[in-house]
Scaffold this active site. Structure first.
Site, PDB file in Angstrom:
ATOM      1  CG  ASP A  79      49.610  47.875  46.541  1.00  0.00           C
ATOM      2  OD1 ASP A  79      49.502  47.853  45.298  1.00  0.00           O
ATOM      3  OD2 ASP A  79      50.130  48.813  47.157  1.00  0.00           O
TER       4      ASP A  79
ATOM      5  CG  LEU B 288      33.988  34.603  53.468  1.00  0.00           C
ATOM      6  CD1 LEU B 288      34.826  35.022  54.677  1.00  0.00           C
ATOM      7  CD2 LEU B 288      34.927  34.153  52.344  1.00  0.00           C
TER       8      LEU B 288
ATOM      9  CG  HIS C  73      45.026  43.846  37.646  1.00  0.00           C
ATOM     10  ND1 HIS C  73      45.352  44.294  38.907  1.00  0.00           N
ATOM     11  CD2 HIS C  73      45.300  44.876  36.794  1.00  0.00           C
ATOM     12  CE1 HIS C  73      45.802  45.544  38.824  1.00  0.00           C
ATOM     13  NE2 HIS C  73      45.788  45.912  37.550  1.00  0.00           N
TER      14      HIS C  73
HETATM   15  C1  FPP Z   1      46.639  46.691  43.263  1.00  0.00           C
HETATM   16  O1  FPP Z   1      47.710  46.258  42.458  1.00  0.00           O
HETATM   17  C2  FPP Z   1      45.389  46.112  42.816  1.00  0.00           C
HETATM   18  C3  FPP Z   1      44.337  46.793  42.261  1.00  0.00           C
HETATM   19  C4  FPP Z   1      44.327  48.242  42.074  1.00  0.00           C
HETATM   20  C5  FPP Z   1      43.111  46.129  41.781  1.00  0.00           C
HETATM   21  C6  FPP Z   1      42.866  44.779  42.330  1.00  0.00           C
HETATM   22  C7  FPP Z   1      41.633  44.231  41.773  1.00  0.00           C
HETATM   23  C8  FPP Z   1      41.431  42.960  41.437  1.00  0.00           C
HETATM   24  C9  FPP Z   1      42.438  41.891  41.592  1.00  0.00           C
HETATM   25  C10 FPP Z   1      40.150  42.600  40.832  1.00  0.00           C
HETATM   26  C11 FPP Z   1      39.046  42.457  41.840  1.00  0.00           C
HETATM   27  C12 FPP Z   1      38.895  41.130  42.367  1.00  0.00           C
HETATM   28  C13 FPP Z   1      37.998  40.228  41.959  1.00  0.00           C
HETATM   29  C14 FPP Z   1      37.944  38.913  42.636  1.00  0.00           C
HETATM   30  C15 FPP Z   1      37.074  40.469  40.848  1.00  0.00           C
HETATM   31  P1  FPP Z   1      48.535  47.328  41.647  1.00  0.00           P
HETATM   32  O2  FPP Z   1      48.048  47.338  40.245  1.00  0.00           O
HETATM   33  O3  FPP Z   1      48.479  48.657  42.327  1.00  0.00           O
HETATM   34  O4  FPP Z   1      49.968  46.722  41.739  1.00  0.00           O
HETATM   35  P2  FPP Z   1      51.357  47.516  41.618  1.00  0.00           P
HETATM   36  O5  FPP Z   1      51.377  48.557  42.714  1.00  0.00           O
HETATM   37  O6  FPP Z   1      52.355  46.424  41.823  1.00  0.00           O
HETATM   38  O7  FPP Z   1      51.405  48.093  40.236  1.00  0.00           O
END
Ligand code: FPP
Length: 238
Positions: A19, A130, A36
């Site tokens: 997160d 892994l 992201h």
């Molecule tokens: C949370 O941050 C993150 C997500 C909802 C998505 C995370 C997904 C990726 C990084 C892509 C998948 C990984 C790979 C390797 C392809 P948020 O957007 O909720 O952050 P915030 O709460 O600060 O807004």
């Protein structure tokens, strides 16, 4: 008091709610998408640390069943990021010995993303350094709903249902349960992640945003895990 000072083992399986990508972007004057991208890059970096430290299972929450509610732009960027990862990282995964799996309901994903997942899973299935699992269109309740539905359509009888059978119907049937769940960015919630599987997992919450989660942070999480006295509902003799 627990006076046992011998070093306890590392967790075998760590699940991560990554997160804080959005807040990382804001903090650095970047677009959410760039946050992201930094988050996806950090999955790779942390995966390398798992290999170095000999932790064989890492499961990350990449896209939840609730994430479809985000803006169309953000959803399509995240889908594109996963596609790019599955296209570009095969050579690296094979070189590093990473077995990649995906859990979650694939039926709502695009046909090409589904095909990329099948091909990555097939081509990396003999890798042993892994086990990296991505939860995509994943929700713990939805996973249990799909398992129950499948058990009924398979004609499972009421007296055949035990915990092992339920586990075998979940997306994680070939993974051990997580020993440690990490959530970054200061939120202290489970958010529908691996509800059945984390029954006895230790929890570790940190204020660090996911793209900032580095080796020092992982070492702190591991040290904290090693201090815990895991009882699995039993009571240890004093
Ligand atoms: C949370 O941050 C993150 C997500 C909802 C998505 C995370 C997904 C990726 C990084 C892509 C998948 C990984 C790979 C390797 C392809 P948020 O957007 O909720 O952050 P915030 O709460 O600060 O807004």
């Amino acid at each position: 008091m627990n006076t046992n000072t011998e070093t306890k083992p590392y967790p075998r399986h760590i699940a991560i709610i990554l997160d804080g990508n959005g807040r990382f972007a804001k903090k650095h004057g970047l677009l959410r998408q760039q946050g992201h991208k930094a988050g996806a890059d950090n999955v790779e970096a942390v995966g390398d640390l798992f290999i170095e430290k000999g932790i064989p299972y890492m499961t990350v929450y990449a896209f939840s069943t609730e994430n479809w509610k985000r803006s169309e732009d953000e959803v399509s960027y995240l889908m594109a990021l996963m596609k790019r990862y599955l296209t570009k990282n095969k050579v690296d995964a094979l070189r590093k010995g990473i077995r990649i799996r995906v859990i979650g309901d694939r039926s709502r994903l695009s046909r090409d993303l589904q095909e990329l997942i099948v091909s990555m899973e097939e081509d990396t299935k003999d890798m042993k350094n892994l086990n990296l699992t991505f939860a995509i269109n994943y929700g713990g309740r939805d996973e249990i709903r799909r398992a129950v539905s499948k058990m009924i359509s398979d004609g499972v009888k009421a007296d055949q249902v035990d915990e092992a059978l339920i586990s075998s119907y979940l997306d994680t049937s070939d993974l051990p349960d997580p020993d440690l769940l990490i959530r970054t960015s200061g939120e202290e919630r489970i958010s529908n992640f691996l509800l059945w599987q984390i029954a006895y997992a230790e929890m570790y919450f940190t204020d660090k945003l996911w793209p900032e989660f580095d080796e020092a942070e992982l070492d702190q999480a591991l040290a904290s895990f090693q201090k815990r006295d895991r009882r699995f509902g039993g009571r240890k003799e004093e």
